[in-house]
Design an enzyme around this catalytic site. Structure first.
Site: not given
Ligand code: ATP
Length: 343
Positions: A122, A206, A209
């Site tokens: 990040k 992965k 968002k």
């Molecule tokens: P950001 O990009 O802002 O970091 P993010 O999409 O990674 O956001 P988070 O809010 O960090 O999402 O994570 C929320 C939950 O969703 C956590 O439990 C995380 O492990 C899960 N998660 C996020 N992305 C994935 C993914 N690609 N596959 C499975 N689980 C996910």
């Protein structure tokens, strides 16, 4: 990290997890986290928060943050979380999270944080420009979990390293302050086919968002047309689906689409492959799109329904925060006493 042996913890199973209000929720959040929250709420005591304190480790527009929090709460409700059963609240409404995080900042070691891969990803090339909050993010996460003495944390695979750090902090606190078993060593619940959903544009990143490409993810608010278009444009190769899992795993984009199908359908990738082996993406993608529309369409519709009544969401979040404060207060008071703080 620490060499202390885990001490058995005698409390009841308590689940805690959360999602950052950093943008539209996607299929990865849904399968990796939300679906598990909903399932666990009936088996355990469940606390699910919206991580707005984590969100500001990277810039968030203050004019939008509250509505982003409501949107995540709407997604929780739309995916089946019941506020009469689970405690749903905004993180910043329970100031004990910040107080415990400070104490844990003094327990965690720099060397532990230096190893965190999510900070490296990040912060990018210029880590000296990253906020200190982004660096200590996993310490706040440890405080979120241990403030409620949670024993199980349903998260996606990307959070496994942070959960290890939470266990290390709990064990070091218990050891240094000579309170064996005071904090449980929580378990990450990462199992299941939705544990790591990859980007639709790049099978090695992965789904996230914060990915600038909207075509990299399926958002929970996407309508049927958008879901169909995104799956149609998902990167693949020209080969038909193979016969064996080993061959599939060597093709990350194909593996991801089969994994998404499996997770949405509650099956294993092996079972999906057994059905579709030999078919090209021209026939597999429309079937995946039909399944995704069938499973996600109702979630998106329910989310829009909840979002049309923000006052009701606020009422649910305020009630959840009051309940969370009640549970957290005696645990924080005990921690302060253990540490030797005033009052
Ligand atoms: P950001 O990009 O802002 O970091 P993010 O999409 O990674 O956001 P988070 O809010 O960090 O999402 O994570 C929320 C939950 O969703 C956590 O439990 C995380 O492990 C899960 N998660 C996020 N992305 C994935 C993914 N690609 N596959 C499975 N689980 C996910």
């Amino acid at each position: 990290m620490t060499d202390q042996a885990p001490v058995a913890y005698a409390g009841l199973a308590r689940v805690l997890s959360g999602v950052q209000p950093t943008g539209a929720l996607h299929l990865g959040n849904y399968l990796g986290a939300l679906v598990k929250f909903t399932r666990l709420q009936h088996e355990t005591e469940t606390f699910i928060f919206v991580a707005d304190m984590h969100a500001i480790t990277q810039w968030q527009d203050p004019k939008l943050l509250k509505s982003q929090v409501r949107e995540i709460a709407a997604a929780y409700l739309a995916s089946g979380l019941d506020p009469k059963v689970a405690t749903i609240f905004p993180q910043s409404a329970v100031t004990a999270h910040a107080e415990l995080a400070w104490i844990f900042n003094c327990v965690a070691r720099l060397g532990w944080l230096d190893r965190m891969t999510q900070f490296k990803e990040k912060s990018g090339k210029h880590k000296e420009r990253a906020s200190v909050g982004l660096y200590t993010y996993p310490v706040l996460q440890a405080a979120d979990i241990l403030l409620y003495k949670a024993t199980q944390v349903p998260v996606g695979e990307d959070q496994r390293q942070h959960l290890e750090l939470t266990r290390d902090i709990a064990a070091k606190f218990n050891h240094d302050y000579e309170v064996p078993g005071f904090f449980p060593l929580p378990e990450a619940l990462t199992q299941g086919p939705g544990a790591r959903i990859m980007s639709l544009r790049d099978g090695s990143a992965k789904m996230s968002k914060s990915d600038p490409s909207d075509y990299s993810r399926i958002n929970l608010t996407d309508d049927a047309d958008a879901i169909v278009q995104k799956i149609k444009k998902a990167r693949t190769d020209p080969e038909p689906l193979p016969e064996t899992m080993d061959e599939l795993k060597a093709r990350p984009e194909a593996n991801n689409l089969v994994g998404i199908y499996a997770a949405l359908d509650g099956r294993t990738s092996e079972a999906v492959l057994a059905e579709f082996a030999g078919q090209g993406f021209g026939s597999f993608k429309p079937k995946l799109a039909d399944l995704a529309v069938a499973k996600l369409g109702s979630v998106g519709e329910a989310m829009r329904g909840y979002m049309s009544d923000p006052a009701e969401i606020d009422r649910i979040l305020d009630a959840g925060a009051a309940r969370a404060r009640e549970v957290a207060a005696p645990i924080l008071a005990e921690v302060k006493q253990i540490v030797g703080f005033w009052g």
